[in-house]
Design an enzyme around this catalytic site. Structure first.
Site, PDB file in Angstrom:
ATOM      1  N   SER A  32     -39.209 -34.901  -9.264  1.00 40.08           N
ATOM      2  CA  SER A  32     -38.309 -35.991  -8.846  1.00 40.08           C
ATOM      3  C   SER A  32     -38.876 -36.994  -7.855  1.00 40.08           C
ATOM      4  O   SER A  32     -38.210 -37.971  -7.536  1.00 40.08           O
ATOM      5  CB  SER A  32     -37.017 -35.423  -8.283  1.00 40.08           C
ATOM      6  N   SER A  92     -34.956 -37.205  -9.958  1.00 41.70           N
ATOM      7  CA  SER A  92     -33.649 -37.479  -9.405  1.00 41.70           C
ATOM      8  C   SER A  92     -33.675 -38.471  -8.236  1.00 41.70           C
ATOM      9  O   SER A  92     -32.627 -38.937  -7.802  1.00 41.70           O
ATOM     10  CB  SER A  92     -33.041 -36.157  -8.918  1.00 41.70           C
ATOM     11  N   LYS A 108     -33.121 -40.347   0.811  1.00 42.95           N
ATOM     12  CA  LYS A 108     -32.405 -39.834  -0.356  1.00 42.95           C
ATOM     13  C   LYS A 108     -31.151 -39.138   0.157  1.00 42.95           C
ATOM     14  O   LYS A 108     -31.197 -38.433   1.180  1.00 42.95           O
ATOM     15  CB  LYS A 108     -33.312 -38.842  -1.099  1.00 42.95           C
TER      16      LYS A 108
HETATM   17  N1  GLN Z   1     -35.917 -33.148 -13.921  1.00 47.86           N
HETATM   18  C1  GLN Z   1     -35.966 -31.916 -13.222  1.00 47.86           C
HETATM   19  C2  GLN Z   1     -34.602 -31.275 -13.211  1.00 47.86           C
HETATM   20  O1  GLN Z   1     -33.723 -31.881 -13.690  1.00 47.86           O
HETATM   21  C3  GLN Z   1     -36.500 -32.097 -11.826  1.00 47.86           C
HETATM   22  C4  GLN Z   1     -35.523 -32.584 -10.843  1.00 47.86           C
HETATM   23  C5  GLN Z   1     -36.053 -32.612  -9.442  1.00 47.86           C
HETATM   24  O2  GLN Z   1     -37.265 -32.570  -9.236  1.00 47.86           O
HETATM   25  N2  GLN Z   1     -35.141 -32.620  -8.488  1.00 47.86           N
HETATM   26  O3  GLN Z   1     -34.407 -30.204 -12.737  1.00 47.86           O
END
Ligand code: GLN
Length: 483
Positions: free
Chosen positions: A175, A151, A76
């Protein structure tokens, strides 16, 4: 060749059926051919990959072995990679080449893993759809009109489309697990402190945790083995021995106590997903598990608490991007304030700016007690709920998401609608617990995930349950059409 799992690749390399260099070339060609449909990569690292593959082949020829030696993966794009762009999905860091490798990157490289590239992601890991990336949205290989989740949507789409067997990802509020659910993968968020955060660009430091995304629990065990462990460079890394995650995959589930929280089956859950979750429960019962209804009474407060704490930490973490030291700098600033304002205004996208504003507000004098402090109190209550539940059960089971992957753009005008989709995943981050999502079936041709949560440091248990389930089901083997 591209259909192989990490475990199959390890066997093939050990048996000299093919070399890492051959496999790497096949996968790089596949990425070049198919990724334009998905947009799952921000950078391809062909030269590095071929160099690492040749080195891994040489190590094997010298008698070395190891499940990751010569295994192709991707990172990532928030894991720092020395000399390679590390963008975090943001225009702010489009020109940033990290001066060092993240611990996770260095550990996997030392184990002989081959880095094919850096995967697309929501900007600064903020999102659940991978639509906030400055490099454009990622498409779900199961249906190109739908989001892959976020994400870590790039890692998920690439692995689901068989562009590579596994990838690293991170989970601040879901995410890893949510994109795993949306693309029919297995994904594990480890216990907070299990995987080093050093060199992982911070979103919300008390919630962020790196982990594996792969097609099977067996592969997650292999990749996690290479990622986990104490790191003196990360002050929240925990000095606990790393168990052999592959060794416990075969353990019996006889007598395993599975808790199913009654709050999970509320009005917001798609009834077709509820049915698939019930089927997965029946499957685990056949394997000897005992089901018990439990309660997590403070779950309803978790979303508001998370969406105060995460932006608060983000507003502080992202203050370092000021146009001075690294990252985007505006043209011809009038003065210092103009430099800050325009560099940040131009470098950050709308979702990141929204979170910085919310976070700075919640931390400001006069509002701190009402929002930030209150959210921290809720965080403790959420953790207490889990501690009480784990006195009665070994594992908690439920849906990973209330709905399957939505259409691209469907929630763009309403950020809160997207936040609400995190309802089942964020509690594990607030409590620091490990969680796993695994394939459990399909709704309208889109994958559905079942989530398992365990007490601290019981990643091995999660992988064991998921592996046993995968020996008796075939959801995880389904391949998206065209890939
Ligand atoms: N959807 C969550 C957010 O937008 C989690 C994102 C993540 O785990 N990086 O913060």
């Amino acid at each position: 060749m591209h259909q192989m799992t990490l475990a199959e690749i390890a066997r093939g390399l050990a048996d000299k059926k093919f070399s890492s260099e051959e496999l790497t070339k096949v996968l790089l060609a596949r990425i070049t051919q198919l990724d334009p449909q998905l947009n799952s990569f921000i950078s391809l690292t062909e030269e590095l990959a071929l160099e690492q593959a040749k080195a891994a082949d040489a190590r094997r020829a010298n008698g070395e072995s190891g499940a990751l030696l010569g295994a192709p993966i991707a990172h990532k794009d928030l894991f720092c990679t020395q000399g390679i762009r590390t963008s975090c999905g943001s225009k702010m860091l489009d020109n940033f080449k990290a001066p060092y490798d993240a611990t996770v990157v260095a550990k996997l490289a030392a184990a002989g893993a081959v880095t094919l590239g850096k995967t697309n992601m929501d900007e600064f890991a903020m999102g659940s759809a991978n639509e906030s990336s400055w490099y454009g949205a990622v498409k779900n290989p199961w249906n190109l009109e739908h989001v892959p989740g976020g994400s870590s949507g790039g890692s998920a789409a690439a692995v689901a489309a068989r562009l590579l067997p596994a990838a690293t990802a991170t989970d601040t509020g879901g995410s890893i697990r949510q994109p795993a659910a949306f693309t029919n993968l297995t994904g594990l968020k480890p216990t907070y402190g299990r995987v080093s955060r050093w060199g992982m660009i911070a979103y919300a430091s008390s919630l962020d945790q790196g982990g594996p995304l792969a097609r099977t629990a067996e592969d997650c065990a292999i990749l996690l083995q290479g990622m986990a462990g104490f790191d003196q460079n990360d002050s929240t890394s925990i000095d606990e021995p790393v168990p052999d995650y592959s060794a416990s995959l075969g353990d019996s589930l006889q007598g395993l106590r599975i808790g199913v929280p009654k709050e999970y089956f509320s009005a917001g859950l798609d009834p077709r997903i509820a049915e698939l979750i019930q089927n997965s429960i029946k499957e685990l019962q056949k394997l000897g598990a005992v089901i018990k209804e439990i309660s997590l009474p403070n779950m309803q407060h978790a979303i508001p608490a998370y969406y105060v704490i995460a932006p608060a930490e983000a507003s502080s973490n992202l203050s370092r991007f000021d146009g001075v030291r690294f990252g985007h700098r505006c043209e011809q600033p009038k003065d210092l304030i103009d430099l800050y304002k325009r560099s940040r205004g131009e470098g950050f996208g709308p979702e990141v700016q929204r979170r910085i504003m919310v976070g700075a507000y919640a931390l400001s004098a006069g509002y701190y007690d009402a929002y930030y402090l209150k959210a921290q109190k809720i965080r403790r209550l959420v953790k207490n709920d889990f501690m009480a539940a784990f006195n009665e059960v070994d594992i908690i089971l439920g849906p990973t998401t209330p709905n399957p992957a939505w259409k691209l753009g469907a929630k763009n005008s309403d950020p809160v609608a997207a936040y609400l989709e995190d309802v089942y995943t964020i509690t594990a981050n607030l409590a620091g617990l490990p969680g796993l999502s695994m394939p459990a079936g399909f709704v309208d041709g889109l994958p559905v995930g079942v989530q398992l949560l365990a007490p601290y440091f019981q990643e091995g248990r999660l992988l064991n349950v998921a592996h046993q389930y995968q020996l008796h089901t075939d959801w995880h083997t389904r391949t998206p059409q065209g890939f």
